[in-house]
Design a protein around this motif. Structure first.
Motif, PDB file in Angstrom:
ATOM      1  N   ARG A  18     -39.583  60.555 -65.219  1.00 12.30           N
ATOM      2  CA  ARG A  18     -40.153  59.309 -65.722  1.00 12.30           C
ATOM      3  C   ARG A  18     -39.285  58.737 -66.840  1.00 12.30           C
ATOM      4  O   ARG A  18     -38.867  59.460 -67.724  1.00 12.30           O
ATOM      5  CB  ARG A  18     -41.558  59.527 -66.247  1.00 12.30           C
ATOM      6  N   TYR A  26     -49.424  51.949 -71.601  1.00  9.09           N
ATOM      7  CA  TYR A  26     -50.388  52.449 -70.618  1.00  9.09           C
ATOM      8  C   TYR A  26     -51.701  51.684 -70.654  1.00  9.09           C
ATOM      9  O   TYR A  26     -52.162  51.156 -69.644  1.00  9.09           O
ATOM     10  CB  TYR A  26     -50.617  53.939 -70.867  1.00  9.09           C
ATOM     11  N   ARG A  30     -52.976  49.187 -67.724  1.00  7.72           N
ATOM     12  CA  ARG A  30     -54.147  49.619 -66.955  1.00  7.72           C
ATOM     13  C   ARG A  30     -55.233  48.552 -67.017  1.00  7.72           C
ATOM     14  O   ARG A  30     -55.872  48.228 -66.008  1.00  7.72           O
ATOM     15  CB  ARG A  30     -54.677  50.947 -67.511  1.00  7.72           C
ATOM     16  N   TRP A  50     -48.606  50.426 -60.297  1.00  2.00           N
ATOM     17  CA  TRP A  50     -47.403  51.161 -59.927  1.00  2.00           C
ATOM     18  C   TRP A  50     -46.400  51.155 -61.067  1.00  2.00           C
ATOM     19  O   TRP A  50     -45.788  52.172 -61.379  1.00  2.00           O
ATOM     20  CB  TRP A  50     -46.796  50.529 -58.670  1.00  2.00           C
ATOM     21  N   MET A  53     -47.451  53.622 -63.692  1.00  5.23           N
ATOM     22  CA  MET A  53     -47.158  54.992 -63.276  1.00  5.23           C
ATOM     23  C   MET A  53     -45.686  55.323 -63.454  1.00  5.23           C
ATOM     24  O   MET A  53     -45.322  56.425 -63.863  1.00  5.23           O
ATOM     25  CB  MET A  53     -47.538  55.177 -61.801  1.00  5.23           C
ATOM     26  N   LYS A  59     -48.726  57.419 -70.925  1.00  4.26           N
ATOM     27  CA  LYS A  59     -49.936  57.633 -70.127  1.00  4.26           C
ATOM     28  C   LYS A  59     -50.357  59.102 -70.223  1.00  4.26           C
ATOM     29  O   LYS A  59     -49.512  60.002 -70.221  1.00  4.26           O
ATOM     30  CB  LYS A  59     -49.700  57.237 -68.673  1.00  4.26           C
ATOM     31  N   ASN A  63     -54.388  60.787 -66.276  1.00  3.71           N
ATOM     32  CA  ASN A  63     -54.619  59.365 -66.022  1.00  3.71           C
ATOM     33  C   ASN A  63     -55.072  59.139 -64.581  1.00  3.71           C
ATOM     34  O   ASN A  63     -54.814  59.949 -63.691  1.00  3.71           O
ATOM     35  CB  ASN A  63     -53.350  58.565 -66.310  1.00  3.71           C
ATOM     36  N   LEU A  65     -54.262  56.378 -62.735  1.00  5.84           N
ATOM     37  CA  LEU A  65     -53.504  55.272 -62.156  1.00  5.84           C
ATOM     38  C   LEU A  65     -53.356  55.414 -60.640  1.00  5.84           C
ATOM     39  O   LEU A  65     -53.467  54.440 -59.897  1.00  5.84           O
ATOM     40  CB  LEU A  65     -52.125  55.191 -62.814  1.00  5.84           C
ATOM     41  N   SER A  66     -53.094  56.624 -60.191  1.00  6.26           N
ATOM     42  CA  SER A  66     -52.941  56.832 -58.740  1.00  6.26           C
ATOM     43  C   SER A  66     -54.238  56.513 -58.015  1.00  6.26           C
ATOM     44  O   SER A  66     -54.240  55.874 -56.953  1.00  6.26           O
ATOM     45  CB  SER A  66     -52.511  58.280 -58.475  1.00  6.26           C
ATOM     46  N   GLN A 143     -47.906  57.341 -49.319  1.00  6.84           N
ATOM     47  CA  GLN A 143     -48.246  58.062 -50.550  1.00  6.84           C
ATOM     48  C   GLN A 143     -48.908  59.407 -50.254  1.00  6.84           C
ATOM     49  O   GLN A 143     -48.940  60.284 -51.121  1.00  6.84           O
ATOM     50  CB  GLN A 143     -49.168  57.202 -51.413  1.00  6.84           C
TER      51      GLN A 143
END
Length: 583
Positions: A18, A26, A30, A50, A53, A59, A63, A65-66, A143
């Motif tokens: 990352r 974040y 979000r 995305w 992430m 983050k 989290n 996010l996914s 994914q």
């Protein structure tokens, strides 16, 4: 690569580290994503989740996010399913009306035509919605690790949409290509600082490690395993010949060595009295020019034979180059001048300005023009004989940079911080491109008809030859570090301090992106069929075929006839599948 059937290959994509953004993002991203999702702006919401992430270093580990991304895509799919059903019902109603009109033998041609138009319109709208739904489903199954199914679904979505294909469909296909074909062919314990493809990629790659040192990597082929040659540590700088089969390397001493791709020394270049500062091969690879701290440059045969000594500079020779046709040599030295020489060693011209130091030199692709940038802000355009053709800043503005198109002598000149001027090969101004913030870099499309710039607001901008802004390419979250056109000018690669690289088309759509690490690198191969990038935090090197090329090489007939295709169409209840057969 060109002889490989891309579609049925499946390779695991290597996870990338990352990137670290300069500021926390974040919570903000979000929140923005939730707002977009609640407003049913699913495309923007998906991109926001995305991006969070991929780029938000702050983050938390737990989290969601996914989950939010999948929830957003599920809502999108649900709405599209409803739309598909609605259009299907409208289509059926219109078809029933048409049949009823025919059964009743209505004579009014207008009524019959209206029914046919309504049926066609409903069908077209249904196909458009269904093809977009298929692209979203493709991304969802990708994914989950079903990369081959994702590519197949995305391909079918593009086929169904035809000329109505949208950016989300192209991105779904490109992401599937990325996850299938971005395969690291070399892993290093050190970060890779430079990637140079050799001879179009067929002979391998010259890599420079961040901590110093060079490697020649020849990827595995059918008849050989991968070969990695580490260059002698004494060679702190290495330059490849245009053919990719010879290299010249030098270090802290007055000598250089020519060696082949296996690291075998072919010739020694001995003759300078002080350390070498620069070297370059001629276009045909038969000659080498070196520049030294002894204030001279030397021309050599690639066998090591000394052919000429270029004397005349009163300072260290810091940069050398051959002209594109190989008939002339250019040198730039710490005395603040540049000189043009024949390959026989005769002085042709001197590029200099009274009271100013020559900072940099740019050469046109035909070798007939040179743009010289001086320390006092002035810039001049010179002919191949060293005579001044034009001043590039006749109004006195400071010139910060200049570049030629790769296949056209058209010139771009950066004046001050916010203006880029387009010029003819003779330096005559054509147009000015004004920016709202400071320009960081620029490049011309190979044919010279468009200009790409990037500024400190993280935005890339595409301009036409008249200086009109065509579009803004937004998506990076930190400063853009580099950008380049593909050889055919149809695609753009960009890298950013946000740790990502992105592939765009010239309409401004992102085809795919990926996290590379703190120093992202991305380069098109000379033939434009693939590009190279670093992954795994910058410690691995990978190659990826251009998604558009993969799409063109897929055998449509074989895909439609495949049992696995029919199974996917049934699994995801694809409507209007007959549209695929009629393409």
């Amino acid at each position: 690569m060109k002889n490989t059937h891309y579609f049925f290959l499946l390779v695991a994509f290597v996870c990338c580290l990352r990137p670290a953004l300069a500021q926390p993002c974040y919570k903000e991203m979000r929140s923005d994503g939730l707002k977009y999702m609640n407003a049913k702006n699913y495309g923007l919401a998906s991109n926001t989740f995305w991006a969070a992430m991929l780029t938000c270093a702050d983050k938390p580990d737990d989290n969601d996010l996914s989950d939010l991304l999948q929830k957003c895509q599920a809502k999108w799919v649900h709405d599209l399913e409803a739309s598909v059903q609605q259009q299907k019902e409208a289509y059926q109603a219109a078809e029933n009306a048409r049949q009823a009109a025919e059964t009743a033998k209505q004579s009014e041609a207008a009524a019959r035509q209206e029914a046919e138009n309504n049926a066609r319109k409903a069908r077209e709208q249904g196909i458009r919605a269904e093809s977009l739904r298929m692209a979203l489903v493709s991304d969802m199954v990708r994914q989950k690790g079903r990369t081959s199914d994702a590519m197949r679904l995305a391909y079918l979505a593009l086929q169904m949409a035809g000329t109505n294909a949208s950016p989300p469909m192209m991105r779904a296909f490109s992401d599937a290509v990325r996850d299938s074909f971005v395969v690291p062919f070399y892993n290093s314990p050190d970060q890779i600082a430079h990637i140079e493809p050799l001879a179009g990629g067929a002979a391998g790659f010259l890599l420079k490690k961040k901590g110093g040192g060079y490697l020649i990597v020849q990827p595995a082929q059918k008849d050989r395993q991968m070969q990695v040659t580490e260059i002698n540590a004494g060679n702190t700088t290495v330059v490849a010949s245009p053919q990719g089969d010879r290299f010249v390397g030098w270090g802290a001493g007055p000598s250089a060595r020519i060696f082949d791709a296996a690291g075998t020394e072919m010739a020694a270049l001995n003759g300078h009295a002080e350390p070498i500062r620069a070297a370059a091969f001629s276009p045909d690879g038969r000659l080498v020019v070196t520049g030294s701290r002894d204030n001279t440059a030397r021309i050599w045969a690639n066998t090591g034979k000394s052919l000429a000594v270029l004397e005349g500079h009163s300072g260290n020779v810091q940069w050398v180059s051959f002209s594109p046709d190989g008939t002339a040599v250019l040198t730039r030295a710490s005395d603040g001048t540049a000189r043009i020489w024949s390959v026989q060693g005769a002085l042709v011209g001197v590029l200099q300005a009274d009271g100013a130091y020559l900072l940099d030199l740019r050469m046109a692709p035909d070798g007939k023009r040179f743009a010289a940038l001086f320390s006092d802000g002035q810039a001049r355009l010179y002919a191949a004989d060293g005579k001044v053709v034009a001043a590039l800043n006749p109004t006195g503005q400071t010139v910060k940079d200049a570049c030629f198109a790769a296949a056209n002598p058209r010139l771009a000149v950066r004046l001050g911080n916010k203006t880029v001027r387009l010029c003819t090969p003779d330096g005559d101004p054509l147009a000015a491109c004004e920016h709202p913030t400071n320009v960081v870099g620029m490049t011309l499309r190979p044919d010279g008809n468009e200009l790409l710039t990037w500024a400190d607001d993280h935005v890339l901008r595409l301009w036409d030859g008249r200086g009109q802004l065509l579009r803004e390419l937004r998506g990076h979250r930190a400063g853009v570090t580099n950008a380049a056109f593909s050889p055919d000018g149809k695609f753009i690669l960009s890298t950013s301090k946000d740790g990502t690289a992105k592939l765009w088309d010239t309409d401004g759509s992102i085809w795919t992106d990926w996290a590379s690490g703190p120093n992202p690198l991305a380069r098109f191969a000379p033939d434009g069929g693939e590009f190279m990038t670093n992954v795994n935090g910058g410690r691995s090197v990978a190659r990826m075929p251009l998604p558009a090329l993969v799409y063109q090489q897929i055998d449509r007939t074989s895909v439609l006839a495949a049992t696995s295709t029919k199974a996917l169409l049934e699994e995801f209840r694809v409507q209007f599948a007959d549209a695929l057969e009629k393409k």
